[in-house]
Design a protein around this motif. Structure first.
Motif, PDB file in Angstrom:
ATOM      1  N   UNK A  67      27.622  15.300 -15.083  1.00 22.91           N
ATOM      2  CA  UNK A  67      27.351  16.947 -15.246  1.00 22.91           C
ATOM      3  C   UNK A  67      27.027  17.176 -16.759  1.00 22.91           C
ATOM      4  N   UNK A  68      25.998  18.180 -17.512  1.00 20.84           N
ATOM      5  CA  UNK A  68      25.590  19.143 -16.502  1.00 20.84           C
ATOM      6  C   UNK A  68      24.667  18.241 -15.128  1.00 20.84           C
ATOM      7  N   UNK A  69      24.251  19.141 -14.712  1.00 20.70           N
ATOM      8  CA  UNK A  69      23.384  18.772 -12.813  1.00 20.70           C
ATOM      9  C   UNK A  69      22.348  18.968 -13.547  1.00 20.70           C
ATOM     10  N   UNK A  70      21.527  18.849 -15.006  1.00 21.15           N
ATOM     11  CA  UNK A  70      20.209  19.873 -14.711  1.00 21.15           C
ATOM     12  C   UNK A  70      19.957  17.876 -15.040  1.00 21.15           C
TER      13      UNK A  70
ATOM     14  N   UNK B 217      22.332   8.369 -16.465  1.00 18.86           N
ATOM     15  CA  UNK B 217      23.480   8.753 -16.717  1.00 18.86           C
ATOM     16  C   UNK B 217      24.421   8.622 -15.844  1.00 18.86           C
ATOM     17  N   UNK B 218      25.454   8.453 -15.054  1.00 27.35           N
ATOM     18  CA  UNK B 218      25.821   8.604 -13.768  1.00 27.35           C
ATOM     19  C   UNK B 218      27.519   8.414 -14.346  1.00 27.35           C
ATOM     20  N   UNK B 219      27.807   9.124 -12.872  1.00 27.50           N
ATOM     21  CA  UNK B 219      29.594   8.688 -12.801  1.00 27.50           C
ATOM     22  C   UNK B 219      30.133   7.800 -11.424  1.00 27.50           C
ATOM     23  N   UNK B 220      30.929   7.382 -11.047  1.00 30.28           N
ATOM     24  CA  UNK B 220      30.977   6.467  -9.732  1.00 30.28           C
ATOM     25  C   UNK B 220      31.617   7.682  -9.141  1.00 30.28           C
ATOM     26  N   UNK B 221      31.549   7.467  -7.895  1.00 36.61           N
ATOM     27  CA  UNK B 221      32.134   8.445  -7.674  1.00 36.61           C
ATOM     28  C   UNK B 221      33.272   7.823  -6.061  1.00 36.61           C
ATOM     29  N   UNK B 222      33.783   8.833  -4.817  1.00 33.96           N
ATOM     30  CA  UNK B 222      33.948   8.169  -3.898  1.00 33.96           C
ATOM     31  C   UNK B 222      33.377   7.350  -2.912  1.00 33.96           C
TER      32      UNK B 222
ATOM     33  N   UNK C 210      13.642   9.161   2.606  1.00 33.37           N
ATOM     34  CA  UNK C 210      15.438   9.870   2.193  1.00 33.37           C
ATOM     35  C   UNK C 210      15.279  10.284   3.579  1.00 33.37           C
ATOM     36  N   UNK C 211      16.220  10.171   4.188  1.00 34.17           N
ATOM     37  CA  UNK C 211      17.427  10.631   5.307  1.00 34.17           C
ATOM     38  C   UNK C 211      17.136  11.881   5.398  1.00 34.17           C
ATOM     39  N   UNK C 212      16.693  12.716   5.956  1.00 34.65           N
ATOM     40  CA  UNK C 212      16.546  14.207   5.975  1.00 34.65           C
ATOM     41  C   UNK C 212      17.525  14.651   5.817  1.00 34.65           C
ATOM     42  N   UNK C 213      18.835  14.790   6.928  1.00 35.99           N
ATOM     43  CA  UNK C 213      20.387  15.450   7.530  1.00 35.99           C
ATOM     44  C   UNK C 213      20.905  15.320   6.157  1.00 35.99           C
ATOM     45  N   UNK C 214      20.533  13.797   5.401  1.00 32.71           N
ATOM     46  CA  UNK C 214      21.704  14.072   4.367  1.00 32.71           C
ATOM     47  C   UNK C 214      21.528  14.263   2.827  1.00 32.71           C
ATOM     48  N   UNK C 215      20.403  14.403   2.971  1.00 30.54           N
ATOM     49  CA  UNK C 215      18.886  15.021   1.390  1.00 30.54           C
ATOM     50  C   UNK C 215      19.644  12.650   0.466  1.00 30.54           C
TER      51      UNK C 215
ATOM     52  N   UNK D 264      21.743   9.575  -4.027  1.00 33.56           N
ATOM     53  CA  UNK D 264      21.271  11.123  -3.650  1.00 33.56           C
ATOM     54  C   UNK D 264      20.017  11.092  -4.163  1.00 33.56           C
ATOM     55  N   UNK D 265      19.113  12.248  -3.379  1.00 31.38           N
ATOM     56  CA  UNK D 265      18.016  13.085  -4.032  1.00 31.38           C
ATOM     57  C   UNK D 265      17.915  13.986  -5.001  1.00 31.38           C
ATOM     58  N   UNK D 266      19.035  13.451  -5.645  1.00 28.53           N
ATOM     59  CA  UNK D 266      18.752  14.183  -7.092  1.00 28.53           C
ATOM     60  C   UNK D 266      19.235  13.309  -8.503  1.00 28.53           C
ATOM     61  N   UNK D 267      20.163  12.844  -7.782  1.00 28.03           N
ATOM     62  CA  UNK D 267      19.446  11.526  -9.936  1.00 28.03           C
ATOM     63  C   UNK D 267      17.953  10.309  -8.912  1.00 28.03           C
TER      64      UNK D 267
END
Length: 235
Positions: free
Chosen positions: A228-231, A207-212, A43-48, A56-59
């Motif tokens: 969402x929800x982000x859990x 499950x994902x959404x396409x962002x910017x 992982x890129x520590x600065x941007x997680x 994203x780390x969360x994904x």
């Protein structure tokens, strides 16, 4: 008396979050002599976010849950020198060996220099590298992945090789038809990178959404977002 089955070879898989890693996992899971015991990602520590792929780390964590496998993340500074990367990996490999694992797998397809680098880094460590996809015809491989139900979305692309509007596009027949001549169908030369969200290696879809979509450091990144929800939520 029935002969006892030999224990399966325990393998740790290098995990980029993308389709090639996902298909490498699938190949390994089809081998009755192998047990994939976990994944590891940088992982890129600065941007997680996942290095290079920009996920994203969360994904990434949710994705591992959808695969039903434990995930180890290795944080890298930005920028990260080759020497620092090698130092982080050396410590991690020593930890893996101490835990009794002797094999690591990688989803590389045909880049000889990348494979040689991995083999050199692992030489003498007690870890044997495995390359379950090595030498695959990428035109055939792309078709096989899609036919098997592997689903992925472009997270990063090189705008010098691909139309930036393809950011976030699903890895499907429409995408393959839109690739310019000379672009590898699996993006093995760095033309694009993906986030895998479903397929035969998943217990349930992510499950994902396409962002910017933004341009940074000469590359186009599409922000793939957790629904969402982000859990942790898998389809």
């Amino acid at each position: 008396m029935k002969q006892m089955d030999r224990p399966r070879t325990q393998v740790l898989l290098s995990w980029s979050s993308g389709k090639d890693s996902a298909w490498a996992l699938h190949r390994l899971q089809q081998d009755p002599t192998i047990e994939v015991v976990g994944l590891f990602s940088t992982l890129n520590q600065e941007f997680e976010r996942v290095a290079i792929h920009g996920v994203r780390k969360q994904l990434l964590m949710q994705q591992a849950e959808c695969l039903g496998l434990p995930l180890r993340t290795l944080d890298l500074p930005w920028p990260c020198s080759n020497e620092y990367y090698a130092r982080i990996m050396t410590a991690f490999v020593a930890e893996v060996v101490a835990g009794g694992i002797r094999h690591m797998a990688f989803g590389d397809l045909f880049l000889e220099d990348v494979r040689a680098y991995r083999e050199q880094q692992l030489q003498g460590t007690g870890i044997q590298p495995l390359f379950p996809l090595w030498g695959s015809d990428t035109t055939e491989l792309a078709q096989t992945m899609i036919a098997a139900g592997l689903k992925a979305h472009i997270s990063t692309l090189d705008p010098k090789k691909l139309d930036a509007r393809l950011g976030g596009h699903e890895f499907d027949q429409t995408l393959l038809a839109a690739l310019p001549a000379g672009v590898d169908p699996c993006g093995e030369n760095g033309e694009f990178h993906t986030l895998a969200v479903d397929g035969p290696m998943f217990l349930r879809p992510l499950a994902i959404e396409i962002g910017e979509t933004v341009t940074r450091d000469g590359f186009v990144f599409t922000d793939l977002l957790p629904v969402e929800p982000t859990h942790a939520q898998c389809g």
